[in-house]
Design an enzyme around this catalytic site. Structure first.
Site, PDB file in Angstrom:
ATOM      1  N   ASP A  79       7.530 -16.447  19.420  1.00 43.34           N
ATOM      2  CA  ASP A  79       8.594 -15.425  19.470  1.00 43.34           C
ATOM      3  C   ASP A  79       7.992 -14.031  19.402  1.00 43.34           C
ATOM      4  O   ASP A  79       6.862 -13.842  18.924  1.00 43.34           O
ATOM      5  CB  ASP A  79       9.629 -15.642  18.369  1.00 43.34           C
ATOM      6  CG  ASP A  79       9.061 -15.513  16.964  1.00 43.34           C
ATOM      7  OD1 ASP A  79       7.969 -16.059  16.717  1.00 43.34           O
ATOM      8  OD2 ASP A  79       9.691 -14.848  16.114  1.00 43.34           O
ATOM      9  N   ASP A 110       0.632  -9.720  19.846  1.00 43.24           N
ATOM     10  CA  ASP A 110       1.250 -10.450  18.724  1.00 43.24           C
ATOM     11  C   ASP A 110       2.246 -11.469  19.245  1.00 43.24           C
ATOM     12  O   ASP A 110       3.406 -11.157  19.408  1.00 43.24           O
ATOM     13  CB  ASP A 110       1.921  -9.441  17.790  1.00 43.24           C
ATOM     14  CG  ASP A 110       2.532 -10.095  16.565  1.00 43.24           C
ATOM     15  OD1 ASP A 110       2.227 -11.266  16.305  1.00 43.24           O
ATOM     16  OD2 ASP A 110       3.321  -9.435  15.886  1.00 43.24           O
ATOM     17  N   GLU A 141       8.827 -16.386  13.735  1.00 44.95           N
ATOM     18  CA  GLU A 141       7.962 -15.795  12.719  1.00 44.95           C
ATOM     19  C   GLU A 141       8.382 -14.370  12.464  1.00 44.95           C
ATOM     20  O   GLU A 141       8.288 -13.868  11.354  1.00 44.95           O
ATOM     21  CB  GLU A 141       6.495 -15.839  13.170  1.00 44.95           C
ATOM     22  CG  GLU A 141       5.485 -15.485  12.073  1.00 44.95           C
ATOM     23  CD  GLU A 141       5.193 -13.997  11.948  1.00 44.95           C
ATOM     24  OE1 GLU A 141       4.660 -13.567  10.919  1.00 44.95           O
ATOM     25  OE2 GLU A 141       5.519 -13.240  12.882  1.00 44.95           O
TER      26      GLU A 141
HETATM   27 ZN   LIG Z   1       2.674 -12.194  14.764  1.00 45.05          ZN
END
Ligand SMILES: [Zn+2]
Length: 387
Positions: A79, A110, A141
């Site tokens: 995600d 990320d 997350e």
């Molecule tokens: Zn992350």
């Protein structure tokens, strides 16, 4: 085993992952892309949807290859945070454009490149080694993290998986890929203290009991003593008062209740239980003047953890040194991550990219960095699973 170029090439896989706009908790096909990459590499893939506990349903993926010990786990999330105002991007956040030696897109840093690098490294390693290689990937997350890694780990344990070491692919590096790994985190403890007096007219203070002077004394007491002076791998624990509220809109009423909110970032000397005891002790020293002082401790904590410095962490440091020429810094800095949910099961370290652009407009990753991370993961897998 025939491996398509798309699977073995982390850049092509990264682009496919970025092109699935998987803003939490939408998967937008991202787990299908990942499953399609893992299956030809011999991984048995299980898709798991967890729901409940006051949060939205979340799709997760567990993949495993091989059998027996040693068992290496890679964990991460597909995600991403929303792109924000797309006008501030010079590239479409979900197009995965390649320009100036970098791949642009939300999740590039990320942490879709961490996942792409690990899958490519697993392709490299083939099935030559002994032991087991697994991936635990969540699509939550960045937000609530309630139906993600924490439940995925519990499920894996129930299935009989015993992990010897885990790598979380979050950005961990400072200036150069592999210059820093994270081996622990401070814990985070949010709580509030209420002081309840008696509401009344400001002209008749004898008929009221103002909680505010007592609240001020509570704040002073909370800051009167340092929690500790730091430990071997952690900075000192710190209590920060974040708000003092009475919600009083008028000038002629003595309020009934004052609420003090604070956060404690704490090291491995403390637990939520010992912090609660410490707070009760601080409050006990405050003169209540007829008010009621109450500590409302948090329901959910993120606990502090540290992985043992020897063993797998040392093995990882040695592999990185061999590949990059320098030993990584062992860090415990930064905000929380899903590594805290893995720590109860096995030692865990975070090894990933330099995260300079994460969550920003024009998030991007240098192609060379993805290849460098793939090489590090591949070298470690080979070392960890070597007969
Ligand atoms: Zn992350």
């Amino acid at each position: 085993m025939p491996v398509s170029i798309a699977v073995a090439d982390p850049i092509l896989l990264l682009k496919d992952l970025i092109r699935s706009p998987s803003v939490t908790p939408q998967t937008a096909g991202v787990l299908d892309v990942l499953e399609a990459a893992l299956t030809p590499l011999g991984f048995a893939v299980t898709r798991l949807r967890f729901e409940g506990d006051g949060s939205y349903p979340v799709d997760n993926l567990f993949a495993t290859r091989g059998s027996g010990a040693p068992h290496l786990l890679f964990a991460g999330h597909t995600d991403v945070v929303p792109p924000g105002d797309t006008a501030t991007w010079t590239h479409d956040p979900f197009a995965a454009d390649e320009a100036d030696g970098a791949i642009f897109g939300r999740g590039a840093a990320d942490m879709k490149s961490g996942i792409a690098a690990f899958v490519a490294a697993a392709a490299d390693a083939g099935n030559a080694g002994r032991g087991t290689l697994s991936l635990a990937i969540t699509n939550d997350e960045e937000a609530a993290a309630i139906n993600g890694t924490v439940k995925l780990m519990a499920w894996a344990a129930e299935q009989g998986h015993r992990f010897d070491f885990a790598i979380v692919g979050e950005p961990s590096s400072t200036a150069r890929v592999g210059d820093s790994i994270k081996i622990g985190r401070r814990g985070s403890f949010n709580a509030e203290i209420t002081v309840t007096g008696t509401q009344g007219h400001v002209a008749y203070p004898d008929k009221a009991n103002n909680p505010l002077p007592v609240a001020a004394a509570v704040v002073t007491a909370l800051n009167a003593e340092k929690l500790d002076a730091g430990t071997a791998h952690f900075p000192p624990s710190n209590l920060e008062v974040t708000s003092i509220d009475v919600g009083n809109e008028v000038t002629n009423v003595i309020p009934a209740t004052a609420r003090i909110r604070f956060n404690i970032r704490y090291n491995d000397r403390w637990s939520p239980e010992t912090l609660t005891a410490w707070l009760h002790e601080r409050i006990a020293h405050v003169e209540a003047r007829g008010t009621k002082i109450e500590l409302i401790a948090p329901r959910a904590h993120s606990r502090s953890f540290i992985s043992p410095i020897g063993g797998a962490v040392e093995k990882l440091s040695r592999v990185i040194e061999k590949q990059t020429g320098a030993r990584p810094e062992l860090s415990t800095g930064g905000g929380t991550s899903d590594a805290r949910f893995i720590a109860p099961y096995c030692p865990v370290a975070e090894l990933g990219l330099v995260g300079t652009t994460m969550h920003k407009a024009d998030e991007r990753v240098a192609v060379a960095d993805v290849l460098a991370l793939t090489a590090l993961y591949a070298a470690f897998i080979a070392d960890f699973l070597a007969p």
